[in-house]
Design a protein around this motif. Sequence first.
Motif, PDB file in Angstrom:
ATOM      1  N   UNK A  55       1.167  -1.019  -0.336  1.00  0.00           N
ATOM      2  CA  UNK A  55       0.495  -0.090  -0.357  1.00  0.00           C
ATOM      3  C   UNK A  55       0.929   0.892  -0.298  1.00  0.00           C
ATOM      4  N   UNK A  56       0.447   2.230  -0.662  1.00  0.00           N
ATOM      5  CA  UNK A  56       0.954   3.928  -0.825  1.00  0.00           C
ATOM      6  C   UNK A  56       0.314   4.763  -0.911  1.00  0.00           C
ATOM      7  N   UNK A  57       0.322   6.247  -0.554  1.00  0.00           N
ATOM      8  CA  UNK A  57      -0.878   7.077  -1.148  1.00  0.00           C
ATOM      9  C   UNK A  57      -0.252   7.835  -2.841  1.00  0.00           C
ATOM     10  N   UNK A  58      -1.145   8.211  -2.640  1.00  0.00           N
ATOM     11  CA  UNK A  58      -0.579   9.035  -4.349  1.00  0.00           C
ATOM     12  C   UNK A  58      -1.173  10.582  -4.073  1.00  0.00           C
ATOM     13  N   UNK A  59      -0.791  11.549  -4.686  1.00  0.00           N
ATOM     14  CA  UNK A  59      -0.784  12.486  -4.247  1.00  0.00           C
ATOM     15  C   UNK A  59      -1.452  12.972  -5.740  1.00  0.00           C
ATOM     16  N   UNK A  60      -3.110  13.580  -6.066  1.00  0.00           N
ATOM     17  CA  UNK A  60      -3.230  13.649  -7.397  1.00  0.00           C
ATOM     18  C   UNK A  60      -3.919  15.252  -7.547  1.00  0.00           C
ATOM     19  N   UNK A  61      -4.923  15.315  -8.604  1.00  0.00           N
ATOM     20  CA  UNK A  61      -5.522  16.996  -8.722  1.00  0.00           C
ATOM     21  C   UNK A  61      -6.304  16.739  -7.848  1.00  0.00           C
ATOM     22  N   UNK A  62      -7.133  16.014  -6.389  1.00  0.00           N
ATOM     23  CA  UNK A  62      -7.771  16.579  -5.752  1.00  0.00           C
ATOM     24  C   UNK A  62      -7.633  16.758  -4.546  1.00  0.00           C
ATOM     25  N   UNK A  63      -5.848  15.430  -4.353  1.00  0.00           N
ATOM     26  CA  UNK A  63      -5.623  15.507  -3.029  1.00  0.00           C
ATOM     27  C   UNK A  63      -4.925  13.950  -2.925  1.00  0.00           C
ATOM     28  N   UNK A  64      -4.687  13.993  -1.769  1.00  0.00           N
ATOM     29  CA  UNK A  64      -3.774  12.061  -0.897  1.00  0.00           C
ATOM     30  C   UNK A  64      -4.930  11.301  -0.810  1.00  0.00           C
ATOM     31  N   UNK A 351     -10.606  10.977  -1.176  1.00  0.00           N
ATOM     32  CA  UNK A 351     -10.169  12.332  -2.387  1.00  0.00           C
ATOM     33  C   UNK A 351     -10.384  11.093  -3.746  1.00  0.00           C
ATOM     34  N   UNK A 352      -9.311  10.249  -4.039  1.00  0.00           N
ATOM     35  CA  UNK A 352      -9.811   8.842  -5.449  1.00  0.00           C
ATOM     36  C   UNK A 352      -9.081   9.857  -6.428  1.00  0.00           C
ATOM     37  N   UNK A 353      -9.139   9.337  -7.719  1.00  0.00           N
ATOM     38  CA  UNK A 353      -7.864   9.423  -8.791  1.00  0.00           C
ATOM     39  C   UNK A 353      -9.051   9.838 -10.095  1.00  0.00           C
ATOM     40  N   UNK A 354      -8.855  10.193 -10.959  1.00  0.00           N
ATOM     41  CA  UNK A 354      -9.824  10.642 -12.426  1.00  0.00           C
ATOM     42  C   UNK A 354      -9.441   9.657 -12.647  1.00  0.00           C
ATOM     43  N   UNK A 355     -10.060   9.324 -14.169  1.00  0.00           N
ATOM     44  CA  UNK A 355      -9.782   8.205 -15.007  1.00  0.00           C
ATOM     45  C   UNK A 355      -8.880   8.079 -15.824  1.00  0.00           C
ATOM     46  N   UNK A 356      -8.689   9.498 -16.111  1.00  0.00           N
ATOM     47  CA  UNK A 356      -7.340   9.646 -16.702  1.00  0.00           C
ATOM     48  C   UNK A 356      -5.987   9.731 -15.625  1.00  0.00           C
ATOM     49  N   UNK A 357      -6.007   9.784 -14.404  1.00  0.00           N
ATOM     50  CA  UNK A 357      -5.275   9.923 -13.220  1.00  0.00           C
ATOM     51  C   UNK A 357      -4.910   7.916 -13.198  1.00  0.00           C
ATOM     52  N   UNK A 358      -6.029   7.469 -12.932  1.00  0.00           N
ATOM     53  CA  UNK A 358      -5.852   6.100 -13.130  1.00  0.00           C
ATOM     54  C   UNK A 358      -5.101   4.653 -13.889  1.00  0.00           C
ATOM     55  N   UNK A 359      -5.722   5.674 -15.298  1.00  0.00           N
ATOM     56  CA  UNK A 359      -4.246   4.880 -16.443  1.00  0.00           C
ATOM     57  C   UNK A 359      -2.583   5.251 -16.426  1.00  0.00           C
ATOM     58  N   UNK A 360      -3.181   6.822 -15.812  1.00  0.00           N
ATOM     59  CA  UNK A 360      -1.390   7.795 -15.350  1.00  0.00           C
ATOM     60  C   UNK A 360      -0.928   6.341 -13.805  1.00  0.00           C
ATOM     61  N   UNK A 361      -1.180   6.429 -13.272  1.00  0.00           N
ATOM     62  CA  UNK A 361      -1.455   5.460 -12.532  1.00  0.00           C
ATOM     63  C   UNK A 361      -0.807   3.648 -12.761  1.00  0.00           C
ATOM     64  N   UNK A 365       3.111   1.648 -12.381  1.00  0.00           N
ATOM     65  CA  UNK A 365       3.752   0.591 -12.187  1.00  0.00           C
ATOM     66  C   UNK A 365       3.771  -0.160 -12.660  1.00  0.00           C
ATOM     67  N   UNK A 366       4.108   0.352 -14.447  1.00  0.00           N
ATOM     68  CA  UNK A 366       4.816  -0.691 -15.013  1.00  0.00           C
ATOM     69  C   UNK A 366       3.669  -1.051 -15.863  1.00  0.00           C
TER      70      UNK A 366
END
Length: 414
Positions: A55-64, A351-361, A365-366
């Motif tokens: 598990x880990x944190x991601x900081x995206x447009x809407x926050x962590x 806060x989550x991710x947008x679909x675009x951020x999900x794809x980039x994440x 991750x490879x």
Amino acid sequence: MTRVRRQTAAGRSVLTVLTAFGLLAGAALTGAAPAGAVPAGRPGKRIAPGVTYREFDITAAAGRTHAHLLTVDLGNPHVRTDLLYPGAVAARATVSRLADTAGAVAGVNGDFFDITETQHPGVEATGATVGPAVAGGQVLKAAVPKGQRFGPALPPGTTTREVLGVGTDRRARLDRLSLTGSVTTPQGKLPLGGLNQYALPQNSVGAFTSRWGGASRVRAVCGTDTDRAAACGTDTYEVTVRGGRVVGAVGTPGSGSIPSDTTVLVGREQGARELRELAVGDAVGVTHDLVAATAKVPYAFAIGGYPVLRDGTPLSGLDDTASAVRTVAGFKGGGQQMLLLALDGADDSRTGLTIAEEAATMRDLGASDAFNLDGGGSSEMVTRDDGASGVTVRNHPSGGAERPVPNGIGVFSG
């Protein structure tokens, strides 16, 4: 026994230290993900041979937001994946119950589904999924029309027939599964328009088998191919076929469990008029299968949703404004390694991710390819520790408790 993981203050402080060391990105994951957007090279916790969790944190447009990741080595002969489902298409159970019942060591939730029918008073939601489903190499259902789906808007060029699956060659891939089938009657051959679906195409005949379960079939004739909220059809007919012969017919779709030697045919509009030509005792043959657009090997399992990343490139037109708790599956290494990611729904990280951020994440991750699954209150990940009698819920469901869902992806060891 299912356990729910509660994040401790100490655990959060560790994540804070990791952030300070630059393992986590401080920039939004839009477009190309920046280097270090997610921690790299950390082995995580071994769940079973070939299966790890971290598990880990991601900081995206809407926050962590907080993420939970399963890495599954499909090349390991002791590991396999399959569809988790409660034994019927039109039924729901929590991911933890699905995993424990099936003996899975880990799992996540799956496809979007018919969760509410407020547009159709008196019609109960079936709980059945939008897309195709294959479990244990067996076809369970086909996809509903595009206009009948639940969930966010599909990316341009995609359909409800999209699947992520693992073939008998133990490789994951993205594909489309289309229904093929027919109903042979004394009057001729009719195309089959649906299989164990909560919504049938207009003017079609659909088949319901024992895999459907006992839920009402009325919802199948509601809405149109372009409008899920449209009224239920009134020109309908249902025929019961047992042992290759018509044994009954009624004007309104019914409910109740269907025996294994029985197929119930439901027609709407022109399909209903075709079925009215049948009489008790008539010989009727029904065939059905799902045909893959690209795969050359049979699927061991397949699940519906929609692609967000293909061959290392995010799909065009992905939403980059609405952030939400999400579940996504992907793969790398030519499909030999599967990645299952679920976001946390705790108040301080939902806060989550947008679909675009999900794809980039997923790309960061490879993953070469990634596939969006149901999110929000459905997002969930479970794992089973060595020696434990049941799985532990790793993320915090955003609704405060596990939501019953119709299917998911299970990871098995042994």
